[in-house]
Design an enzyme around this catalytic site. Structure first.
Site, PDB file in Angstrom:
ATOM      1  N   LYS A  48       6.481  43.769  34.979  1.00  0.00           N
ATOM      2  CA  LYS A  48       6.609  45.203  34.624  1.00  0.00           C
ATOM      3  C   LYS A  48       5.561  45.979  35.435  1.00  0.00           C
ATOM      4  O   LYS A  48       4.386  45.587  35.504  1.00  0.00           O
ATOM      5  CB  LYS A  48       6.373  45.334  33.121  1.00  0.00           C
ATOM      6  CG  LYS A  48       6.309  46.735  32.594  1.00  0.00           C
ATOM      7  CD  LYS A  48       7.658  47.252  32.144  1.00  0.00           C
ATOM      8  CE  LYS A  48       7.535  48.717  31.735  1.00  0.00           C
ATOM      9  NZ  LYS A  48       8.764  49.477  31.834  1.00  0.00           N
ATOM     10  N   CYS A 141      11.203  54.691  40.238  1.00  0.00           N
ATOM     11  CA  CYS A 141      11.363  55.039  38.816  1.00  0.00           C
ATOM     12  C   CYS A 141      11.830  56.501  38.733  1.00  0.00           C
ATOM     13  O   CYS A 141      11.189  57.391  39.296  1.00  0.00           O
ATOM     14  CB  CYS A 141      10.048  54.846  38.080  1.00  0.00           C
ATOM     15  SG  CYS A 141      10.186  55.274  36.338  1.00  0.00           S
ATOM     16  N   LYS A 179      11.260  48.571  46.380  1.00  0.00           N
ATOM     17  CA  LYS A 179      12.367  48.745  45.421  1.00  0.00           C
ATOM     18  C   LYS A 179      12.885  50.173  45.508  1.00  0.00           C
ATOM     19  O   LYS A 179      12.164  51.128  45.247  1.00  0.00           O
ATOM     20  CB  LYS A 179      11.902  48.422  44.006  1.00  0.00           C
ATOM     21  CG  LYS A 179      13.038  48.520  42.982  1.00  0.00           C
ATOM     22  CD  LYS A 179      12.625  47.966  41.641  1.00  0.00           C
ATOM     23  CE  LYS A 179      13.740  48.063  40.617  1.00  0.00           C
ATOM     24  NZ  LYS A 179      13.323  47.564  39.307  1.00  0.00           N
ATOM     25  N   ASN A 206      16.973  50.453  41.446  1.00  0.00           N
ATOM     26  CA  ASN A 206      16.374  50.852  40.185  1.00  0.00           C
ATOM     27  C   ASN A 206      17.454  51.632  39.417  1.00  0.00           C
ATOM     28  O   ASN A 206      18.594  51.732  39.861  1.00  0.00           O
ATOM     29  CB  ASN A 206      15.124  51.712  40.448  1.00  0.00           C
ATOM     30  CG  ASN A 206      14.129  51.625  39.287  1.00  0.00           C
ATOM     31  OD1 ASN A 206      14.520  51.689  38.116  1.00  0.00           O
ATOM     32  ND2 ASN A 206      12.854  51.491  39.601  1.00  0.00           N
ATOM     33  N   CYS A 350      54.050  48.301  24.835  1.00  0.00           N
ATOM     34  CA  CYS A 350      53.130  49.398  24.497  1.00  0.00           C
ATOM     35  C   CYS A 350      53.487  50.657  25.275  1.00  0.00           C
ATOM     36  O   CYS A 350      53.121  51.766  24.877  1.00  0.00           O
ATOM     37  CB  CYS A 350      51.679  48.997  24.763  1.00  0.00           C
ATOM     38  SG  CYS A 350      51.315  48.743  26.519  1.00  0.00           S
ATOM     39  N   CYS A 353      52.293  51.366  30.921  1.00  0.00           N
ATOM     40  CA  CYS A 353      52.632  51.388  32.353  1.00  0.00           C
ATOM     41  C   CYS A 353      53.538  52.569  32.656  1.00  0.00           C
ATOM     42  O   CYS A 353      53.331  53.307  33.634  1.00  0.00           O
ATOM     43  CB  CYS A 353      53.268  50.065  32.782  1.00  0.00           C
ATOM     44  SG  CYS A 353      54.723  49.610  31.820  1.00  0.00           S
ATOM     45  N   CYS A 379      58.440  54.177  43.639  1.00  0.00           N
ATOM     46  CA  CYS A 379      57.079  53.611  43.565  1.00  0.00           C
ATOM     47  C   CYS A 379      56.324  53.862  44.874  1.00  0.00           C
ATOM     48  O   CYS A 379      56.857  53.647  45.961  1.00  0.00           O
ATOM     49  CB  CYS A 379      57.169  52.106  43.292  1.00  0.00           C
ATOM     50  SG  CYS A 379      55.553  51.311  43.279  1.00  0.00           S
TER      51      CYS A 379
HETATM   52  C1  LIG Z   1      13.736  49.791  29.555  1.00  0.00           C
HETATM   53  C2  LIG Z   1      13.616  49.630  31.036  1.00  0.00           C
HETATM   54  C3  LIG Z   1      12.369  49.659  31.644  1.00  0.00           C
HETATM   55  C4  LIG Z   1      12.253  49.513  33.030  1.00  0.00           C
HETATM   56  N1  LIG Z   1      11.018  49.501  33.608  1.00  0.00           N
HETATM   57  C5  LIG Z   1      10.898  49.336  34.960  1.00  0.00           C
HETATM   58  C6  LIG Z   1       9.622  49.218  35.567  1.00  0.00           C
HETATM   59  O1  LIG Z   1       8.568  49.269  34.910  1.00  0.00           O
HETATM   60  N2  LIG Z   1       9.581  49.059  36.920  1.00  0.00           N
HETATM   61  C7  LIG Z   1      10.710  48.962  37.692  1.00  0.00           C
HETATM   62  O2  LIG Z   1      10.623  48.794  38.902  1.00  0.00           O
HETATM   63  N3  LIG Z   1      11.940  49.025  37.115  1.00  0.00           N
HETATM   64  C8  LIG Z   1      12.055  49.208  35.771  1.00  0.00           C
HETATM   65  N4  LIG Z   1      13.300  49.220  35.199  1.00  0.00           N
HETATM   66  C9  LIG Z   1      14.506  49.081  36.054  1.00  0.00           C
HETATM   67  C10 LIG Z   1      15.011  47.622  36.086  1.00  0.00           C
HETATM   68  O3  LIG Z   1      14.051  46.762  36.643  1.00  0.00           O
HETATM   69  C11 LIG Z   1      16.322  47.502  36.878  1.00  0.00           C
HETATM   70  O4  LIG Z   1      16.080  47.913  38.208  1.00  0.00           O
HETATM   71  C12 LIG Z   1      17.461  48.336  36.293  1.00  0.00           C
HETATM   72  O5  LIG Z   1      17.420  48.321  34.892  1.00  0.00           O
HETATM   73  C13 LIG Z   1      18.847  47.870  36.757  1.00  0.00           C
HETATM   74  O6  LIG Z   1      19.088  46.536  36.386  1.00  0.00           O
HETATM   75  P1  LIG Z   1      19.975  46.124  35.073  1.00  0.00           P
HETATM   76  O7  LIG Z   1      21.284  46.843  35.150  1.00  0.00           O
HETATM   77  O8  LIG Z   1      20.070  44.628  35.129  1.00  0.00           O
HETATM   78  O9  LIG Z   1      19.189  46.579  33.879  1.00  0.00           O
HETATM   79  C14 LIG Z   1      13.415  49.354  33.813  1.00  0.00           C
HETATM   80  C15 LIG Z   1      14.671  49.312  33.191  1.00  0.00           C
HETATM   81  C16 LIG Z   1      14.785  49.444  31.820  1.00  0.00           C
HETATM   82  C17 LIG Z   1      16.153  49.358  31.196  1.00  0.00           C
END
Ligand SMILES: Cc1cc2nc3c(=O)[nH]c(=O)nc-3n(C[C@H](O)[C@H](O)[C@H](O)COP(=O)(O)O)c2cc1C
Length: 402
Positions: A48, A141, A179, A206, A350, A353, A379
């Protein structure tokens, strides 16, 4: 349980026991959780995001909201959570300890400095001295941090991505992954900037900027923090198509290893990411909803798939679909599909289609007493009827000329 040797793969200069890592998120919020994840069978974990101690991390409550299907399954998930609440010294101790206990697992430190690049360099030096295997720069983020000029505010600016990457790489001996945020017009352009800054690899994606919903009785946006909310980050199965597009665009633009992220919950999802150019994949939301244990099913599925298809590593699948992506202009206009009633016994009458074809297509289907009747002359081959059929009564047949 030992991983099948078939799952061993490479991520740039790193070797992975299996291509499945936890992404930087709540499942990697502390050392104890990462240890449990490694015991459960994950090949690696991205911590994290660690920030300098002078950036205060104070979360709101609640900070999650979800879009669910009829069986309460998650389709999409929104969060407005911030970054790690642990100090830099906590993570230094944990990185050292975890690497000693789990030398074969990849432990990647996600970092985010302030607007001053020196703070990124300081963090990079600290986490690599502690022994992490790689660094992931969080410039993506989408909530909270951009207001302070960091997070996606950096990842949306190609010059800043290039310069910051260059500065972090300059002090790093371990591979540096950047990232990226999907909340940009052209992710390939941003990936190129990271490559120009000499990044060793790219992680994508992300979360996707979103507003998950409104309570129509109280008019409050969700997730509601004492009556108010803010835009958040969307994750889970709903974002997989966005992640796949982004990863393939990156793979077509820069020759760097990619960690694919976004909506992965099954082994098939991972295979799709690998076919579109990912070397490894990261998972967050599926683990938040179902626990670390899902990795067993995912690894079993991938092992069986590789065996059935005669491959000896996920590496052999990497990027195999990329050459099939082309411009719209280059797509063949001289073939088309037609719906065929292959399985009349499955039809539950149903009428979906026929309705879909009437109101969203070309009025080529009628529901008769004897069953579905298709007028091939009307079609147009759009395929809508096959998609809405829930019983697989209709299947597609390829025709050579329209
Ligand atoms: C609750 C939460 C907290 C997250 N915190 C971070 C973080 O601290 N740093 C980061 O790079 N990505 C963070 N992410 C993004 C995830 O690492 C990931 O890139 C994103 O959720 C997409 O993947 P997923 O669909 O598998 O969740 C967070 C995602 C969620 C849902």
């Amino acid at each position: 349980m030992q991983d099948s040797p078939l799952l061993t793969t490479t991520l740039g200069s790193l070797t992975l026991k299996n291509p499945f890592l936890l992404s930087s998120a709540p499942p990697t919020a502390n050392g104890e959780m990462i240890r449990r994840a490694f015991k459960a069978g994950w090949g690696g974990a991205v911590i994290k995001t660690i920030t300098p101690d002078d950036i205060p991390i104070r979360d709101v409550s609640p900070r999650f909201s979800a879009w669910k299907g009829d069986c309460n399954e998650i389709l999409g998930f929104e969060n407005i959570e911030l970054l790690s609440k642990h100090s830099v010294s906590y993570w230094m101790d944990e990185i050292k300890a975890i690497k000693k206990e789990y030398p074969e697992h990849q432990l990647i430190a996600s970092i985010m400095g302030s607007t001053d690049p020196i703070s990124w360099q300081n963090l990079a030096e600290v986490v690599q001295d502690a022994g992490c295997d790689a660094i992931e720069m969080n410039v993506s983020c989408p909530h909270g941090m951009p207001e302070a000029g960091i997070g996606a505010a950096i990842g949306q600016n190609p010059q800043m991505v290039q310069e910051l990457t260059r500065m972090v790489v300059a002090v790093s001996d371990v591979p540096v992954y950047v990232k990226l945020t999907p909340n940009v017009t052209d992710i390939g352009h941003i990936a190129r900037s990271a490559a120009l800054g000499r990044a060793d690899g790219i992680s994508a994606i992300n979360t996707v900027g979103c507003m998950i919903g409104v309570d129509i009785e109280t008019f409050e946006p969700r997730p509601t923090v004492h009556g108010r909310s803010t835009y958040g980050g969307y994750s889970g199965p709903a974002i997989k198509p966005i992640g796949l597009r982004m990863v393939s665009e990156i793979a077509r633009t820069v020759p760097l290893p990619i960690m694919g992220i976004g909506g992965i919950s099954r082994w098939e999802d991972a295979v799709e990411y690998i076919l579109l150019g990912a070397s490894a994949v990261q998972v967050c939301t599926a683990v938040m909803w179902n626990g670390y244990g899902i990795v067993r099913e995912i690894k079993k599925g991938l092992t069986e798939y590789l065996t059935r298809r005669g491959y000896s590593s996920p590496e052999e699948l990497r990027g195999k679909t990329l050459s099939r992506l082309s411009s719209h202009q280059a797509l063949d206009r001289f073939v088309c599909i037609r719906p065929v009633v292959r399985n009349p016994g499955a039809c539950i009458r149903c009428g979906r289609c026929a309705i879909a074809c009437r109101d969203g297509g070309y009025s080529a289907i009628q529901m008769k007493k004897e069953g579905i009747e298709i007028d091939n002359g009307s079609c147009d081959g759009c395929g809508l009827c096959i998609l809405v059929c829930s019983t697989k009564t209709l299947t597609a047949e390829l025709c050579s000329h329209k």
